[in-house]
Design a protein around this motif. Sequence first.
Motif, PDB file in Angstrom:
ATOM      1  N   ASP A  81       0.812  -1.220   0.000  1.00  0.00           N
ATOM      2  CA  ASP A  81       0.000   0.000   0.000  1.00  0.00           C
ATOM      3  C   ASP A  81       0.847   1.272   0.000  1.00  0.00           C
ATOM      4  OD1 ASP A  81      -2.481  -1.325  -0.003  1.00  0.00           O
ATOM      5  OD2 ASP A  81      -2.329  -1.685   2.144  1.00  0.00           O
ATOM      6  N   SER A 128      -2.265  -3.388   7.006  1.00  0.00           N
ATOM      7  CA  SER A 128      -3.022  -3.032   5.808  1.00  0.00           C
ATOM      8  C   SER A 128      -3.191  -1.524   5.740  1.00  0.00           C
ATOM      9  CB  SER A 128      -4.401  -3.695   5.853  1.00  0.00           C
ATOM     10  OG  SER A 128      -5.198  -3.279   4.764  1.00  0.00           O
ATOM     11  N   GLY A 129      -3.328  -1.008   4.521  1.00  0.00           N
ATOM     12  CA  GLY A 129      -3.623   0.416   4.357  1.00  0.00           C
ATOM     13  C   GLY A 129      -2.378   1.289   4.376  1.00  0.00           C
ATOM     14  N   PRO A 197      -8.311   0.939   3.282  1.00  0.00           N
ATOM     15  CA  PRO A 197      -8.914   1.205   1.959  1.00  0.00           C
ATOM     16  C   PRO A 197      -9.677  -0.009   1.435  1.00  0.00           C
ATOM     17  CG  PRO A 197      -6.584   1.815   1.998  1.00  0.00           C
ATOM     18  CD  PRO A 197      -6.845   1.031   3.237  1.00  0.00           C
ATOM     19  N   VAL A 198     -10.856   0.232   0.881  1.00  0.00           N
ATOM     20  CA  VAL A 198     -11.604  -0.813   0.179  1.00  0.00           C
ATOM     21  C   VAL A 198     -11.756  -0.360  -1.270  1.00  0.00           C
ATOM     22  CG1 VAL A 198     -12.832  -1.646   2.216  1.00  0.00           C
ATOM     23  CG2 VAL A 198     -13.831   0.193   0.861  1.00  0.00           C
ATOM     24  N   THR A 199     -11.712  -1.317  -2.178  1.00  0.00           N
ATOM     25  CA  THR A 199     -11.756  -1.006  -3.610  1.00  0.00           C
ATOM     26  C   THR A 199     -12.804  -1.854  -4.318  1.00  0.00           C
ATOM     27  OG1 THR A 199     -10.157  -2.715  -4.273  1.00  0.00           O
ATOM     28  CG2 THR A 199      -9.262  -0.613  -3.501  1.00  0.00           C
ATOM     29  N   GLY A 203      -9.923  -2.315  -8.647  1.00  0.00           N
ATOM     30  CA  GLY A 203      -8.890  -1.691  -7.832  1.00  0.00           C
ATOM     31  C   GLY A 203      -9.093  -0.219  -7.560  1.00  0.00           C
ATOM     32  N   GLN A 204     -10.252   0.342  -7.961  1.00  0.00           N
ATOM     33  CA  GLN A 204     -10.542   1.753  -7.700  1.00  0.00           C
ATOM     34  C   GLN A 204     -10.964   1.929  -6.240  1.00  0.00           C
ATOM     35  OE1 GLN A 204     -10.085   4.313  -9.949  1.00  0.00           O
ATOM     36  NE2 GLN A 204      -9.167   2.674 -11.189  1.00  0.00           N
ATOM     37  N   ARG A 205     -10.281   2.819  -5.536  1.00  0.00           N
ATOM     38  CA  ARG A 205     -10.555   3.006  -4.112  1.00  0.00           C
ATOM     39  C   ARG A 205     -11.926   3.649  -3.906  1.00  0.00           C
ATOM     40  NH1 ARG A 205      -5.888   5.116  -0.092  1.00  0.00           N
ATOM     41  NH2 ARG A 205      -4.948   3.284  -1.094  1.00  0.00           N
ATOM     42  N   TYR A 208     -12.747   4.140   3.137  1.00  0.00           N
ATOM     43  CA  TYR A 208     -12.052   3.452   4.227  1.00  0.00           C
ATOM     44  C   TYR A 208     -13.079   2.764   5.126  1.00  0.00           C
ATOM     45  CZ  TYR A 208      -7.671   5.791   3.019  1.00  0.00           C
ATOM     46  OH  TYR A 208      -6.546   6.226   2.365  1.00  0.00           O
ATOM     47  N   ARG A 281      -5.891 -10.585  -0.685  1.00  0.00           N
ATOM     48  CA  ARG A 281      -6.884  -9.620  -1.168  1.00  0.00           C
ATOM     49  C   ARG A 281      -8.253 -10.181  -0.807  1.00  0.00           C
ATOM     50  NH1 ARG A 281      -9.380  -8.116  -6.914  1.00  0.00           N
ATOM     51  NH2 ARG A 281      -9.784  -5.907  -6.593  1.00  0.00           N
ATOM     52  N   TYR A 309     -10.125  -5.648  -0.145  1.00  0.00           N
ATOM     53  CA  TYR A 309      -9.150  -4.957   0.682  1.00  0.00           C
ATOM     54  C   TYR A 309      -7.948  -5.869   0.950  1.00  0.00           C
ATOM     55  CZ  TYR A 309     -11.110  -7.840   4.416  1.00  0.00           C
ATOM     56  OH  TYR A 309     -11.522  -8.910   5.175  1.00  0.00           O
TER      57      TYR A 309
END
Length: 313
Positions: A81, A128-129, A197-199, A203-205, A208, A281, A309
């Motif tokens: 990240d 993570s993040g 972050p969650v996408t 993969g587009q954020r 949170y 993931r 995530y």
Amino acid sequence: MGALPLDINIQEPRWDQSTFLGRARHFFTVTDPRNLLLSGAQLEASRSIVQNYRAGVVTPGLTEDQLWRAKYVYDSAFHPDTGEKVVLIGRMSAQVPMNMTITGCMLTFYRQWVNQSFNAVVNYSNRSGDAPITVGQLGTAYVSATTGAVATALGLKSLTKHLPPLVGRFVPFAAVAAANCINIPLMRQRELQVGIPVTDEAGQRLGYSVTAAKQGIFQVVISRICMAIPAMAIPPLIMDRLEKKDFLKRRPWLGAPLQVGLVGFCLVFATPLCCALFPQRSSIHVSRLEPELRAEIRERNPSTEVVYYNKGL
């Protein structure tokens, strides 16, 4: 041979992560201790290959196998990240040699503080993040995580003083299991405060989520406890039998190195296989997210049902 095509998806692992076998092959590569022997120049060369490929530039003469090798070398040393280089002992490739030494010595000499200090470094390095954390917050997390974990370990040890020696051999495992439940959440408490972050699938954020952070941390705790079972349960049983034999009675100095070797053998397999219990993931249904984030996703991406995530390791 022509140039390597640009449609190889190196954002994802090489093997299918929806199967345990695919995840196991992935983590056997991620935790390979040989990655620790790579020089800084080799790490930077791999980073350059990966970043260039992602930017649409193929290194001349590069093969697909070399690309995947570069990707795994890059992933072994840099945070997914933040992109920061992870401190050497915090990398997953250090898990086997470090835990082999620490766990073997802990079973022999019972030194929980060293183990929990190492775990704190690993837990922070593989969080993570990319939310920033100050030195003060990191120091507070380290002290609280290590103190809580060691206190738990010492408390369990004191309860077994009058039990048979074989039972006492399993105290380190019980202590490690309990300490993981304290150390991991405390070292990753920033994620529980601001979320991770969650996408979407591409993969587009999207935002949170604290809920995703809780799920990810829970999965890591389970993996770490399972990882400790073979290394801390099998060697005590073997050593208990061996110490009754004349061979080891005449050579007591062999006890510690033999125990370390047994732990190392167990960890070579337990580390990647237990990391593979859950996909790195991970996913969570939108309906389980916080109301505010769920409403925001529904408004902007009404067709999105599942978000993804990085759970950390």
